[in-house]
Design an enzyme around this catalytic site. Structure first.
Site, PDB file in Angstrom:
ATOM      1  N   SER A   1     -54.703  65.737  -9.947  1.00  0.00           N
ATOM      2  CA  SER A   1     -56.062  65.388 -10.363  1.00  0.00           C
ATOM      3  C   SER A   1     -56.870  66.627 -10.739  1.00  0.00           C
ATOM      4  O   SER A   1     -56.936  67.584  -9.968  1.00  0.00           O
ATOM      5  CB  SER A   1     -56.800  64.663  -9.233  1.00  0.00           C
TER       6      SER A   1
ATOM      7  N   TYR B   1     -49.687  54.226  -4.860  1.00  0.00           N
ATOM      8  CA  TYR B   1     -50.827  53.299  -4.704  1.00  0.00           C
ATOM      9  C   TYR B   1     -51.171  52.555  -5.989  1.00  0.00           C
ATOM     10  O   TYR B   1     -51.905  51.578  -5.963  1.00  0.00           O
ATOM     11  CB  TYR B   1     -52.064  54.021  -4.133  1.00  0.00           C
TER      12      TYR B   1
ATOM     13  N   ALA C   1     -54.604  67.347  -5.362  1.00  0.00           N
ATOM     14  CA  ALA C   1     -55.889  67.428  -4.666  1.00  0.00           C
ATOM     15  C   ALA C   1     -55.657  66.845  -3.279  1.00  0.00           C
ATOM     16  O   ALA C   1     -54.981  65.832  -3.143  1.00  0.00           O
ATOM     17  CB  ALA C   1     -56.932  66.607  -5.417  1.00  0.00           C
TER      18      ALA C   1
ATOM     19  N   SER D   1     -49.789  62.034  -2.873  1.00  0.00           N
ATOM     20  CA  SER D   1     -48.752  62.283  -3.895  1.00  0.00           C
ATOM     21  C   SER D   1     -47.757  63.326  -3.412  1.00  0.00           C
ATOM     22  O   SER D   1     -47.647  63.582  -2.217  1.00  0.00           O
ATOM     23  CB  SER D   1     -49.433  62.773  -5.177  1.00  0.00           C
TER      24      SER D   1
ATOM     25  N   ASN E   1     -61.971  68.438  -0.394  1.00  0.00           N
ATOM     26  CA  ASN E   1     -62.954  67.881   0.548  1.00  0.00           C
ATOM     27  C   ASN E   1     -62.354  67.998   1.939  1.00  0.00           C
ATOM     28  O   ASN E   1     -61.154  68.177   2.082  1.00  0.00           O
ATOM     29  CB  ASN E   1     -63.183  66.394   0.219  1.00  0.00           C
TER      30      ASN E   1
END
Ligand code: 6GU
Length: 268
Positions: A27, A82, A110, A209, A232
């Site tokens: 990402s 997913y 990410a 992933s 994050n």
């Protein structure tokens, strides 16, 4: 079970190019593929039986080209369990790379930070993983042409490459963390209780992933380098809710740092 040799005519361009390095971009990093010189594109939709990712910003194509004199194949748009993509299909991109001669694959993603010493924007070299997803791309009949039924996963992330990357980042003045990547399926983020468990298990970052591709790569003897962007902190580490926008925003902010490291890895 999908028969990969049936794909051969559609990936002939990739096979004749003969890339040495594979890049699977996570990402926010897909644009790195645009750096390849004399690039040619192979759309996933033109490869029969090949899945298509619906994740926003993923371009669904391979790019082949050269970078710092190396022949590279980049996957712009990776697949996630997913999305409803069957686990064995998650092995396909890596297997196509194998058929084309790739010896080393670099995977980026990410991830949420589990290690309380981490801060959003940190980059982490993956030294090992914990697969909590409950899936494995090798389930089903073994493809003997690619590797053994029970492949070894010790040193899955090439230890000498890890060390080299850490040294080079230091030289470049980039702080690079190292740690264990935990895979969960998503698409929901974890609960704080799940995050405490992952931390207790020894995880440093969590994402959705990479592990299936690493398993498929090691099965067929491709060397692996994995780098996570800590976009994050994981839920419950800080007392604040988590939203996907934050993930994208941080990935965008550290893109330059990430690209400098990729440049150096590929160049050397
Ligand atoms: Cl907190 N969890 C998972 N599974 N994936 C992530 C994440 C968290 N943050 C970014 N990707």
């Amino acid at each position: 079970m999908f028969n990969i040799t049936e794909m051969k005519p559609c990936i002939q361009k990739i096979i004749s190019f003969g890339p040495d390095i594979g890049l699977i971009l996570g990402s926010g990093l897909g644009a790195y593929g645009e750096k390849l010189e004399n690039a040619e594109y192979i759309e996933y939709k033109n490869i029969p039986g090949f899945p298509v990712s619906h994740v926003e910003g993923h371009k669904n194509r391979f790019i082949i080209g050269t970078l710092y004199g190396k022949k590279v194949i980049a996957m712009q748009g990776r697949f996630h369990y997913y999305e409803g993509i069957e686990p064995h299909l998650l092995a396909l991109p890596v297997r196509i790379m194998k058929m084309a001669g790739v010896r080393t694959v670099i995977l980026t993603n990410a991830a949420g930070g589990l290690n309380p010493d981490f801060v959003p924007g940190d980059l982490m070299v993956i030294t090992d993983h914990i697969n909590l997803s409950g899936i494995n791309p090798l389930i089903g009949g073994n493809e003997d042409a690619f590797g053994p039924r029970f492949p070894d996963m010790t040193k899955a992330y090439h230890p000498e490459y890890c060390e080299k990357i850490i040294k080079e980042a230091e030289e470049m003045g980039i702080r690079l963390r190292q740690g264990i990547y935990v895979m969960n399926t998503g698409p929901s983020y974890e609960t704080p209780a799940e995050i405490r468990m992952m931390r207790l298990l020894g995880g440093d970052a969590v994402g959705m992933s990479t592990v299936p591709e690493v398993v498929a790569a090691r099965h067929c003897g491709i060397h692996v380098i994995g780098i996570s962007c800590i976009t994050n902190m994981a839920p419950g580490i800080l007392d604040q809710p988590l939203c996907h926008d934050e993930v994208i925003e941080t990935a965008e902010k550290v893109k330059h740092k990430f690209e400098c490291i990729l440049d150096r890895i590929i160049g050397n």
